[in-house]
Design a protein around this motif. Structure first.
Motif: not given
Length: 125
Positions: A40, A43, A62, A86-91, A122, A125
């Protein structure tokens, strides 16, 4: 020595699904473990999932229960089915292999030496 080509990334809404594909140009593909990693923005690259030559699978905490890795040796291809995104899977998602034939140890923490170019995922949300 090996070329890995990913595809299947894109833009999806939270809760949606995507399937990533990685095709390897290597003889005896069935002898090697393969993995998926992601990075991401801002990160470090992190482990997502791996599958051994015996089809044993490994997942980061996760993504457990949401992602599934599987392989089709006849097509020299692995897949990552991603559900409940989930939005946190964006990478950027990368395919990798260690080209270690018949490796029988765990893939948690294992180093991979060969990487694809990545495909962007991407999740909005």
């Amino acid at each position: 020595q090996v070329q890995l080509v990913e595809s299947g990334g894109g833009l999806v809404q939270a809760g949606g699904s995507l399937r990533l594909t990685c095709t390897a140009s290597v003889w005896t593909f069935s002898n090697y473990g393969m993995g998926w990693f992601r990075q991401a923005p801002g990160k470090e690259r992190e482990f997502v999932s791996a599958i051994s030559w015996t089809h044993t699978t490994y997942y980061a905490d996760s993504v457990k229960g949401r992602f599934t890795i599987f392989r089709d040796n006849a097509k020299n291809t692995i897949y990552l089915q991603m559900n409940s995104l989930k939005p946190e899977d964006t990478a950027v998602y990368y395919c990798a292999t260690d080209l270690a034939p018949f490796y029988s140890g765990s893939y948690y923490g294992r180093n991979f030496d060969y990487w694809g170019q990545g495909t962007q995922v991407t999740v909005s949300s």
